[in-house]
Design an enzyme around this catalytic site. Structure first.
Site, PDB file in Angstrom:
ATOM      1  N   CYS A  54       0.708  -1.258  -0.083  1.00  0.00           N
ATOM      2  CA  CYS A  54       0.178  -0.078  -0.024  1.00  0.00           C
ATOM      3  C   CYS A  54       0.798   1.175  -0.173  1.00  0.00           C
ATOM      4  O   CYS A  54       0.691   2.369  -0.556  1.00  0.00           O
ATOM      5  CB  CYS A  54      -0.926   0.102   1.272  1.00  0.00           C
ATOM      6  SG  CYS A  54      -2.045  -1.302   1.233  1.00  0.00           S
ATOM      7  N   ARG A 131      -8.089  -4.257  -2.951  1.00  0.00           N
ATOM      8  CA  ARG A 131      -7.334  -3.205  -3.645  1.00  0.00           C
ATOM      9  C   ARG A 131      -8.536  -3.088  -4.899  1.00  0.00           C
ATOM     10  O   ARG A 131      -8.429  -3.781  -5.979  1.00  0.00           O
ATOM     11  CB  ARG A 131      -6.153  -3.502  -4.386  1.00  0.00           C
ATOM     12  CG  ARG A 131      -5.136  -3.918  -3.415  1.00  0.00           C
ATOM     13  CD  ARG A 131      -3.460  -4.048  -3.782  1.00  0.00           C
ATOM     14  NE  ARG A 131      -2.943  -4.541  -2.947  1.00  0.00           N
ATOM     15  CZ  ARG A 131      -2.104  -3.922  -1.826  1.00  0.00           C
ATOM     16  NH1 ARG A 131      -2.574  -2.629  -1.528  1.00  0.00           N
ATOM     17  NH2 ARG A 131      -1.696  -4.611  -0.761  1.00  0.00           N
TER      18      ARG A 131
END
Length: 218
Positions: A54, A131
């Site tokens: 991330c 995601r």
């Protein structure tokens, strides 16, 4: 035998329909989907703050942010973390890498926005958002969505390419072929009548066959 209750599954967003409305706390204050009306918006989720993949993605999103701005596109991140966690993480990214994150990040602790957008998928994670990338046009219509597994970071060049393709299709009334990029030939919409087929054959397009024709926009 007692009747078993049937639980209605949470609705998932669908292409070419209005994106689910929301109001949420972010690192830039309270935002609403309607705040982004009249501009394109990329809403994306990440599994968690202070995680390695991330972090690389946020750096990459920050790097393409100027290019997105040139295209009239805003960015809005989201994870199921508190606003304090977001602030600490974004400050950490800037301290450790020198990259300042210029866009807001939703603190979705109650999972309200994540649920509306189908970001919670138990097969991937029971506690984290996957995601996901949602591209919403200036009229608030959901135009594209992409889901990635937790282990795989997103490709920013593809996200830019997708924005360019959508905006080109809207602007010129065309479609874009596989691996298209700006400057490549585009696909002319398929003819709907025999008369349109005959007209197309005389139009000077690059013809593969009657149903597949390309042209240059330059």
């Amino acid at each position: 035998m007692s009747e078993m209750s049937v639980q209605t599954p949470a609705p998932f967003p669908r292409l070419n329909e209005p994106a689910p409305e929301f109001e949420a706390v972010t690192t830039h204050g309270v935002v609403r989907l309607s705040d982004f009306r009249d501009s394109w918006l990329i809403l994306f989720s990440h599994p968690a703050d202070f995680t390695p993949v991330c972090t690389t993605e946020f750096i990459a999103f920050a790097e393409i942010y100027p290019e997105l701005q040139k295209r009239g596109v805003e960015l809005l991140g989201l994870s199921i973390d508190s606003v304090y966690s977001h602030i600490a993480w974004l400050r950490n990214i800037e301290e450790k890498t020198g990259v300042k994150i210029p866009f807001p990040v939703i603190a979705d602790l109650n999972k309200e926005v994540a649920t509306k957008y189908g970001m919670i998928q138990p097969g991937a994670s029971k506690t984290e958002a996957v995601r996901a990338v949602f591209i919403i046009d200036p009229k608030g219509i959901l135009r594209a969505m992409i889901y990635y597994p937790l282990t795989t970071g997103r490709n920013m060049a593809e996200i830019l390419r997708l924005i360019d393709a959508l905006q080109t299709s809207d602007r010129h009334g065309v479609a874009t072929p596989a691996n298209w990029k700006p400057g490549d030939k585009v696909i002319v919409p398929a003819p709907q009548t025999m008369e349109m087929v005959e007209e197309r054959m005389k139009a000077g397009f690059e013809m593969v066959d009657w149903y597949l024709a390309k042209k240059s926009l330059e």
